[in-house]
Design a protein around this motif. Structure first.
Motif, PDB file in Angstrom:
ATOM      1  N   ALA A  33       0.831  -1.203   0.000  1.00  0.00           N
ATOM      2  CA  ALA A  33       0.000   0.000   0.000  1.00  0.00           C
ATOM      3  C   ALA A  33       0.867   1.255   0.000  1.00  0.00           C
ATOM      4  CB  ALA A  33      -0.937   0.006   1.206  1.00  0.00           C
ATOM      5  N   ARG A  34       1.923   1.246   0.803  1.00  0.00           N
ATOM      6  CA  ARG A  34       2.829   2.403   0.836  1.00  0.00           C
ATOM      7  C   ARG A  34       3.473   2.632  -0.528  1.00  0.00           C
ATOM      8  NH1 ARG A  34       3.907   0.343   6.228  1.00  0.00           N
ATOM      9  NH2 ARG A  34       3.389   1.982   7.723  1.00  0.00           N
ATOM     10  N   VAL A  35       3.924   1.568  -1.162  1.00  0.00           N
ATOM     11  CA  VAL A  35       4.536   1.688  -2.490  1.00  0.00           C
ATOM     12  C   VAL A  35       3.508   2.240  -3.479  1.00  0.00           C
ATOM     13  CG1 VAL A  35       5.492   0.386  -4.436  1.00  0.00           C
ATOM     14  CG2 VAL A  35       6.306  -0.067  -2.122  1.00  0.00           C
ATOM     15  N   ALA A  36       2.287   1.744  -3.419  1.00  0.00           N
ATOM     16  CA  ALA A  36       1.253   2.214  -4.339  1.00  0.00           C
ATOM     17  C   ALA A  36       0.941   3.697  -4.125  1.00  0.00           C
ATOM     18  CB  ALA A  36      -0.012   1.374  -4.185  1.00  0.00           C
ATOM     19  N   ILE A  37       0.899   4.126  -2.883  1.00  0.00           N
ATOM     20  CA  ILE A  37       0.618   5.537  -2.586  1.00  0.00           C
ATOM     21  C   ILE A  37       1.748   6.424  -3.110  1.00  0.00           C
ATOM     22  CG2 ILE A  37       0.367   7.242  -0.730  1.00  0.00           C
ATOM     23  CD1 ILE A  37      -1.020   4.878   0.864  1.00  0.00           C
ATOM     24  N   TYR A  38       2.980   6.041  -2.829  1.00  0.00           N
ATOM     25  CA  TYR A  38       4.099   6.830  -3.338  1.00  0.00           C
ATOM     26  C   TYR A  38       4.115   6.799  -4.860  1.00  0.00           C
ATOM     27  CZ  TYR A  38       8.561   8.718  -4.512  1.00  0.00           C
ATOM     28  OH  TYR A  38       9.535   9.498  -5.078  1.00  0.00           O
ATOM     29  N   LEU A  40       1.589   6.435  -6.858  1.00  0.00           N
ATOM     30  CA  LEU A  40       0.508   7.279  -7.361  1.00  0.00           C
ATOM     31  C   LEU A  40       0.949   8.735  -7.418  1.00  0.00           C
ATOM     32  CD1 LEU A  40      -2.419   7.711  -8.267  1.00  0.00           C
ATOM     33  CD2 LEU A  40      -3.067   7.776  -5.835  1.00  0.00           C
ATOM     34  N   ARG A  41       1.579   9.191  -6.361  1.00  0.00           N
ATOM     35  CA  ARG A  41       2.065  10.575  -6.335  1.00  0.00           C
ATOM     36  C   ARG A  41       3.096  10.788  -7.447  1.00  0.00           C
ATOM     37  NH1 ARG A  41       4.974  11.151  -1.656  1.00  0.00           N
ATOM     38  NH2 ARG A  41       3.073  11.061  -0.464  1.00  0.00           N
ATOM     39  N   SER A  42       4.010   9.839  -7.591  1.00  0.00           N
ATOM     40  CA  SER A  42       5.035   9.936  -8.627  1.00  0.00           C
ATOM     41  C   SER A  42       4.413   9.897 -10.010  1.00  0.00           C
ATOM     42  CB  SER A  42       6.047   8.798  -8.495  1.00  0.00           C
ATOM     43  OG  SER A  42       6.708   8.868  -7.251  1.00  0.00           O
ATOM     44  N   LEU A  43       3.470   8.993 -10.215  1.00  0.00           N
ATOM     45  CA  LEU A  43       2.822   8.866 -11.520  1.00  0.00           C
ATOM     46  C   LEU A  43       2.062  10.131 -11.897  1.00  0.00           C
ATOM     47  CD1 LEU A  43       1.657   5.180 -11.145  1.00  0.00           C
ATOM     48  CD2 LEU A  43       3.285   6.022 -12.869  1.00  0.00           C
ATOM     49  N   LYS A  44       1.477  10.792 -10.913  1.00  0.00           N
ATOM     50  CA  LYS A  44       0.801  12.067 -11.192  1.00  0.00           C
ATOM     51  C   LYS A  44       1.809  13.099 -11.699  1.00  0.00           C
ATOM     52  CE  LYS A  44      -3.058  11.599  -7.951  1.00  0.00           C
ATOM     53  NZ  LYS A  44      -3.689  12.115  -6.725  1.00  0.00           N
ATOM     54  N   GLN A  45       2.980  13.137 -11.082  1.00  0.00           N
ATOM     55  CA  GLN A  45       4.018  14.071 -11.513  1.00  0.00           C
ATOM     56  C   GLN A  45       4.535  13.718 -12.908  1.00  0.00           C
ATOM     57  OE1 GLN A  45       7.068  14.165  -8.502  1.00  0.00           O
ATOM     58  NE2 GLN A  45       5.633  14.709  -6.903  1.00  0.00           N
ATOM     59  N   ILE A  62       8.384   6.299 -17.285  1.00  0.00           N
ATOM     60  CA  ILE A  62       8.458   6.187 -15.824  1.00  0.00           C
ATOM     61  C   ILE A  62       9.903   5.977 -15.391  1.00  0.00           C
ATOM     62  CG2 ILE A  62       7.744   4.797 -13.836  1.00  0.00           C
ATOM     63  CD1 ILE A  62       5.119   4.230 -15.480  1.00  0.00           C
ATOM     64  N   ALA A  63      10.602   5.069 -16.074  1.00  0.00           N
ATOM     65  CA  ALA A  63      12.008   4.795 -15.742  1.00  0.00           C
ATOM     66  C   ALA A  63      12.859   6.058 -15.922  1.00  0.00           C
ATOM     67  CB  ALA A  63      12.543   3.664 -16.610  1.00  0.00           C
ATOM     68  N   ASN A  64      12.612   6.814 -16.967  1.00  0.00           N
ATOM     69  CA  ASN A  64      13.362   8.064 -17.194  1.00  0.00           C
ATOM     70  C   ASN A  64      13.117   9.056 -16.071  1.00  0.00           C
ATOM     71  OD1 ASN A  64      14.341   7.043 -19.615  1.00  0.00           O
ATOM     72  ND2 ASN A  64      12.896   8.191 -20.881  1.00  0.00           N
ATOM     73  N   TRP A  65      11.873   9.153 -15.617  1.00  0.00           N
ATOM     74  CA  TRP A  65      11.552  10.086 -14.542  1.00  0.00           C
ATOM     75  C   TRP A  65      12.257   9.675 -13.255  1.00  0.00           C
ATOM     76  CZ3 TRP A  65       9.236  10.002  -9.759  1.00  0.00           C
ATOM     77  CH2 TRP A  65       8.871  11.244  -9.226  1.00  0.00           C
ATOM     78  N   VAL A  66      12.214   8.380 -12.934  1.00  0.00           N
ATOM     79  CA  VAL A  66      12.891   7.890 -11.727  1.00  0.00           C
ATOM     80  C   VAL A  66      14.385   8.194 -11.822  1.00  0.00           C
ATOM     81  CG1 VAL A  66      13.538   5.820 -10.418  1.00  0.00           C
ATOM     82  CG2 VAL A  66      11.169   6.137 -11.160  1.00  0.00           C
ATOM     83  N   GLU A  67      14.946   7.989 -12.988  1.00  0.00           N
ATOM     84  CA  GLU A  67      16.379   8.259 -13.203  1.00  0.00           C
ATOM     85  C   GLU A  67      16.717   9.722 -12.883  1.00  0.00           C
ATOM     86  OE1 GLU A  67      20.278   7.829 -13.964  1.00  0.00           O
ATOM     87  OE2 GLU A  67      18.863   6.162 -13.976  1.00  0.00           O
TER      88      GLU A  67
END
Length: 135
Positions: A33-38, A40-45, A62-67
């Motif tokens: 649940a914690r991973v999904a919440i974080y 979700l916030r990241s995916l919105k960005q 997504i991978a580029n954004w995390v990078e």
């Protein structure tokens, strides 16, 4: 406080942590649940950056954004293997987030923390009931 602790504490707000902590779930389910919440916030960005809905994001975006995430820099204790692992976590979170949104009849962007926690809590309860009925 170390840089690593500071970065890791930014993943969820205290309110989000409390929401997860009060749910009737196993540690594994709370982690999910914690991973999904974080995520979700990241995916919105990420969706905002690419100006497209979350459902249309590609794994490479997504991978580029995390990078590029400044909180995941090496000086904060995060190496490339962690970034790869973390990108996979965010990408895999799309599955439950898509299901939660579909069941709620809304876009992923509209999901709330309580909805995400409630879904994970329901899934945990169903799994426990199935395990009990099969034993």
């Amino acid at each position: 406080m170390s840089d690593f602790q500071a970065a890791s504490e930014q993943f969820l707000t205290p309110e989000e942590c409390a929401e997860v902590d009060i749910a009737m779930m196993t540690s594994r389910d709370r982690f999910s649940a914690r991973v999904a919440i974080y995520s979700l916030r990241s995916l919105k960005q990420i969706a905002q950056q690419y100006e497209q809905p979350i459902a249309q994001l590609k794994p490479q975006q997504i991978a580029n954004w995390v990078e590029q995430d400044p909180s995941l820099r090496p000086e904060n204790g995060f190496d490339q293997s962690f970034k790869n692992f973390f990108a996979k976590l965010v990408i895999s979170s799309l599955n439950p987030l898509t299901q939660i949104a579909s069941e709620a009849g809304i876009a992923i962007e509209q999901l709330t923390v309580p909805q995400v926690v409630s879904w994970f809590e329901q899934m945990a309860k169903q799994r426990i009931e199935q395990e009990q009925s099969s034993s």
